[in-house]
Design an enzyme around this catalytic site. Structure first.
Site, PDB file in Angstrom:
ATOM      1  N   GLN A   1       3.924 -58.210  43.884  1.00  0.00           N
ATOM      2  CA  GLN A   1       4.876 -58.660  44.911  1.00  0.00           C
ATOM      3  C   GLN A   1       4.647 -57.734  46.113  1.00  0.00           C
ATOM      4  OE1 GLN A   1       9.016 -57.683  44.349  1.00  0.00           O
ATOM      5  NE2 GLN A   1       9.739 -59.476  45.468  1.00  0.00           N
TER       6      GLN A   1
ATOM      7  N   ARG B   1     -14.327   2.738  13.838  1.00  0.00           N
ATOM      8  CA  ARG B   1     -13.218   3.532  14.378  1.00  0.00           C
ATOM      9  C   ARG B   1     -13.774   4.888  14.788  1.00  0.00           C
ATOM     10  NH1 ARG B   1      -8.694   4.539  10.084  1.00  0.00           N
ATOM     11  NH2 ARG B   1      -8.354   2.320  10.240  1.00  0.00           N
TER      12      ARG B   1
ATOM     13  N   ASN C   1      -3.370 -10.994   4.594  1.00  0.00           N
ATOM     14  CA  ASN C   1      -2.427 -10.314   5.469  1.00  0.00           C
ATOM     15  C   ASN C   1      -3.144  -9.995   6.768  1.00  0.00           C
ATOM     16  OD1 ASN C   1       0.374  -8.725   5.355  1.00  0.00           O
ATOM     17  ND2 ASN C   1      -1.124  -7.642   6.610  1.00  0.00           N
TER      18      ASN C   1
ATOM     19  N   ARG D   1      17.346 -45.274  46.138  1.00  0.00           N
ATOM     20  CA  ARG D   1      18.393 -44.292  45.834  1.00  0.00           C
ATOM     21  C   ARG D   1      17.908 -43.171  44.911  1.00  0.00           C
ATOM     22  NH1 ARG D   1      22.828 -48.526  44.027  1.00  0.00           N
ATOM     23  NH2 ARG D   1      21.025 -49.929  44.080  1.00  0.00           N
TER      24      ARG D   1
ATOM     25  N   GLY E   1      13.350 -59.312  47.274  1.00  0.00           N
ATOM     26  CA  GLY E   1      14.467 -59.607  46.381  1.00  0.00           C
ATOM     27  C   GLY E   1      14.027 -60.016  44.987  1.00  0.00           C
TER      28      GLY E   1
ATOM     29  N   SER F   1      -4.052  -3.563  11.321  1.00  0.00           N
ATOM     30  CA  SER F   1      -3.460  -3.834  12.632  1.00  0.00           C
ATOM     31  C   SER F   1      -4.430  -3.564  13.761  1.00  0.00           C
ATOM     32  CB  SER F   1      -2.227  -2.951  12.832  1.00  0.00           C
ATOM     33  OG  SER F   1      -1.271  -3.296  11.867  1.00  0.00           O
TER      34      SER F   1
ATOM     35  N   ASN G   1      26.871 -58.826  35.804  1.00  0.00           N
ATOM     36  CA  ASN G   1      25.565 -59.363  35.437  1.00  0.00           C
ATOM     37  C   ASN G   1      24.655 -58.205  35.049  1.00  0.00           C
ATOM     38  OD1 ASN G   1      23.068 -60.788  35.441  1.00  0.00           O
ATOM     39  ND2 ASN G   1      22.797 -60.346  37.633  1.00  0.00           N
TER      40      ASN G   1
ATOM     41  N   GLU H   1      26.786 -60.815  44.426  1.00  0.00           N
ATOM     42  CA  GLU H   1      26.376 -59.417  44.514  1.00  0.00           C
ATOM     43  C   GLU H   1      27.488 -58.569  45.129  1.00  0.00           C
ATOM     44  OE1 GLU H   1      23.446 -58.054  43.222  1.00  0.00           O
ATOM     45  OE2 GLU H   1      23.654 -60.023  42.328  1.00  0.00           O
TER      46      GLU H   1
HETATM   47  C1  UD1 Z   1      20.522 -56.449  40.238  1.00  0.00           C
HETATM   48  C2  UD1 Z   1      21.244 -57.803  40.256  1.00  0.00           C
HETATM   49  C3  UD1 Z   1      22.719 -57.564  39.940  1.00  0.00           C
HETATM   50  C4  UD1 Z   1      22.824 -56.883  38.574  1.00  0.00           C
HETATM   51  C5  UD1 Z   1      22.000 -55.606  38.513  1.00  0.00           C
HETATM   52  C6  UD1 Z   1      21.927 -55.131  37.092  1.00  0.00           C
HETATM   53  C7  UD1 Z   1      20.123 -59.254  41.861  1.00  0.00           C
HETATM   54  C8  UD1 Z   1      20.122 -59.796  43.233  1.00  0.00           C
HETATM   55  N1  UD1 Z   1      21.109 -58.388  41.551  1.00  0.00           N
HETATM   56  O1  UD1 Z   1      21.073 -55.664  41.274  1.00  0.00           O
HETATM   57  O2  UD1 Z   1      23.415 -58.794  39.907  1.00  0.00           O
HETATM   58  O3  UD1 Z   1      24.197 -56.596  38.306  1.00  0.00           O
HETATM   59  O4  UD1 Z   1      20.657 -55.844  38.957  1.00  0.00           O
HETATM   60  O5  UD1 Z   1      21.255 -53.898  36.998  1.00  0.00           O
HETATM   61  O6  UD1 Z   1      19.262 -59.607  41.081  1.00  0.00           O
HETATM   62  N2  UD1 Z   1      12.921 -55.779  42.082  1.00  0.00           N
HETATM   63  C9  UD1 Z   1      11.676 -56.322  42.355  1.00  0.00           C
HETATM   64  N3  UD1 Z   1      11.451 -56.843  43.567  1.00  0.00           N
HETATM   65  C10 UD1 Z   1      12.371 -56.918  44.536  1.00  0.00           C
HETATM   66  C11 UD1 Z   1      13.660 -56.369  44.253  1.00  0.00           C
HETATM   67  C12 UD1 Z   1      13.907 -55.825  43.018  1.00  0.00           C
HETATM   68  O7  UD1 Z   1      10.791 -56.283  41.501  1.00  0.00           O
HETATM   69  O8  UD1 Z   1      12.074 -57.436  45.609  1.00  0.00           O
HETATM   70  C13 UD1 Z   1      13.159 -55.189  40.761  1.00  0.00           C
HETATM   71  C14 UD1 Z   1      13.503 -53.719  40.847  1.00  0.00           C
HETATM   72  O9  UD1 Z   1      12.336 -52.928  40.711  1.00  0.00           O
HETATM   73  C15 UD1 Z   1      14.441 -53.521  39.661  1.00  0.00           C
HETATM   74  C16 UD1 Z   1      15.078 -54.873  39.479  1.00  0.00           C
HETATM   75  O10 UD1 Z   1      14.279 -55.806  40.180  1.00  0.00           O
HETATM   76  O11 UD1 Z   1      13.722 -53.182  38.489  1.00  0.00           O
HETATM   77  C17 UD1 Z   1      16.507 -54.911  40.010  1.00  0.00           C
HETATM   78  O12 UD1 Z   1      16.485 -54.582  41.383  1.00  0.00           O
HETATM   79  P1  UD1 Z   1      17.613 -53.709  42.055  1.00  0.00           P
HETATM   80  O13 UD1 Z   1      17.312 -53.597  43.494  1.00  0.00           O
HETATM   81  O14 UD1 Z   1      17.819 -52.463  41.289  1.00  0.00           O
HETATM   82  O15 UD1 Z   1      18.869 -54.683  41.872  1.00  0.00           O
HETATM   83  P2  UD1 Z   1      20.399 -54.286  41.806  1.00  0.00           P
HETATM   84  O16 UD1 Z   1      20.910 -54.068  43.187  1.00  0.00           O
HETATM   85  O17 UD1 Z   1      20.608 -53.217  40.823  1.00  0.00           O
END
Ligand code: UD1
Ligand code: CA
Length: 452
Positions: A72, A436, A373, A15, A77, A401, A165, A150
């Site tokens: 990762q 000059r 100066n 986003r 997730g 100057s 959360n 979620e």
């Molecule tokens: C997540 C939480 C949500 C919480 C919110 C708070 C989960 C499933 N949801 O949602 O409950 O209210 O944060 O801000 O945890 N990331 C990884 N690897 C991945 C996916 C994400 O490292 O595969 C990292 C992202 O870079 C980010 C963080 O985890 O820094 C959160 O990920 P994001 O996708 O922003 O989760 P939200 O949808 O905001």
């Protein structure tokens, strides 16, 4: 108790619509992830593991904190991400999991989560939100937390839950490893949610204790540029309030930006639209005019900066007058009681006490003595096209100057340089030197007239 931190920072941040990983976008001049790591380090954990994936190399290049990196490869997730960061974590370690895109959580809040965590208890950071859209909702039964759902998986009823959360969890390493092995990706986003561990934990007889931050903005996550901008303003407002609490007068607390640290004495006045970067120190009774940009600079007591000055890695002594429209570049040191006026640029220059460079000059790679100066339009010609050279000006010198001082050159104490001179040889003390062309006056001269 061994504390270990895992910071999730592998997500793309779709986003944000950016080629840069989300956690590198800056809040108050610092990458989001940098905020989380700076705060995390205050806990003095045994280790910090940062889980990276999207733009991993960029993140590694940008972050200089002492961390372990875990890759990762596919962003499956938050739960899957934590699994990648489990190496080296023992069963009885207390693990604090934070998200790299939630930058402003306080160290005291992290500590409160660690404090509630034990073999039987998970600490979870939650907060009530007027608009909880986008966040995971906290599910409770009879007051006790029983899970997190979620946004995309929530029922209409669950969407109405205002408790969210924050994404920060404290949990024992053994429980975490066990629970992570049991979550699946059977949900609206087809991801392994970290948030699914809570439901499983409760069924195992673990207790989830909610910890609340002192301020709700501590849990604000950044998912879009508009959220980033909102959080920036909120953060700046708090920094401005902190300054005012310290005794600083701000013409408008909504029009100051601090992207680093700003230390101030008493009775400092700062006009609108000033930006402070790096570590800046301002003494007492200093007045800063509108539109000034300071980075890594120091201003001593009683000095005035008029409008539109730029100070970069510069030091200004006490009771000095700078500006308007002065540019003090790195290595500039202005002593007490000196004046640097409009359209003057200095670089790597030491300006002695009570000296004046009031208009339209360039003074670079120079040592200027006391009570000198420097006339309007004076240039230190420090660069011969290949190398830089120094100009040395003694005490009580007067430079007329529009003079060019071709370095390396020394103008000794008490010397006077006539206006319009190009000085290529050292000027002895107490002498008048000038180069000059003589003025010619032609009698009966008539100017050409335009042809009809
Ligand atoms: C997540 C939480 C949500 C919480 C919110 C708070 C989960 C499933 N949801 O949602 O409950 O209210 O944060 O801000 O945890 N990331 C990884 N690897 C991945 C996916 C994400 O490292 O595969 C990292 C992202 O870079 C980010 C963080 O985890 O820094 C959160 O990920 P994001 O996708 O922003 O989760 P939200 O949808 O905001
Ligand atoms: Ca998020």
């Amino acid at each position: 108790m061994t504390t270990r931190l895992i910071v999730l920072a592998a997500g793309k941040g779709t986003r944000m619509k950016s080629s840069m990983p989300k956690v590198l976008h800056r809040l108050a001049g610092k990458p989001l992830l940098g905020h989380v790591l700076d705060t995390g380090m205050q806990l003095e954990p045994a280790s910090i593991t940062v889980v990276i994936g999207h733009g991993a190399e960029q993140v590694q290049q940008c972050i200089t904190h002492p961390v372990r990196w875990a890759l990762q490869r596919e962003q499956l997730g938050t739960g899957h991400a934590v699994r990648q960061g489990m190496e080296g974590i023992e069963d009885d370690d207390t693990v604090l999991i934070t998200y790299g895109d939630v930058p402003l959580t306080r160290a005291a809040t992290y500590q409160a989560l660690l404090d509630v965590c034990d073999e039987h208890t998970i600490g979870l950071l939650t907060v009530m939100m007027d608009d909880p859209t986008g966040y995971g909702r906290i599910l409770r039964e009879g007051g006790a937390i029983v899970g997190v759902v979620e946004q995309k998986d929530a029922t209409v009823d669950q969407l109405g839950i205002p408790e969210v959360n924050a994404g920060v969890v404290a949990i024992k390493g053994g429980s975490l490893r066990d629970l992570l092995g049991r979550i699946d990706d059977d949900n609206a986003q087809g991801e392994y949610y970290l948030t699914d561990i809570h439901d499983l934990a409760v069924r195992d007889g673990l207790r989830i204790v909610a910890v609340h931050p002192a301020d709700s903005w501590e849990v604000d996550g950044v998912n879009s540029r508009s959220q980033l901008a909102r959080l920036e303003r909120l953060h700046q407002q708090h920094l401005a309030e902190g300054l005012m609490d310290e005794g600083v007068t701000l013409a408008d607390p909504a029009r100051i930006d601090i992207r680093g640290s700003l230390k101030t004495g008493t009775d400092v006045t700062i006009d609108v639209n000033c930006v402070f970067e790096g570590d800046c120190i301002i003494g007492s009774h200093v007045t800063i005019g509108p539109n000034c940009h300071l980075s890594g600079s120091t201003i001593a007591d009683g000095s005035t900066l008029l409008a539109n000055c730029i100070l970069d890695d510069a030091q200004v002594g006490s009771d000095a007058h700078i500006g308007p429209f002065a540019r003090l570049r790195p290595g500039t040191r202005v002593a007490s009681g000196s004046r640097i006026g409009n359209f003057v640029e200095t670089k790597n220059a030491i300006i002695g006490e009570g000296s004046k460079i009031n208009h339209l000059s360039y003074v670079g790679d120079a040592d200027v003595g006391r009570n000198v100066n420097v006339g309007a339009g004076t240039i230190t010609c420090n660069y011969d096209g290949a190398n830089k050279h120094r100009t040395i000006i003694g005490d009580n010198v007067f430079i007329g100057s529009n003079s060019a001082l071709v370095a390396p050159v020394t103008v000794s104490d008490g010397a006077t340089v006539g206006a319009g001179s190009t000085i290529t040889r050292n000027v002895p003390a107490d002498r008048l030197s000038l180069t000059r062309a003589k003025q010619t006056d032609i009698d009966n001269w008539s100017r050409p007239v335009k042809k009809k």
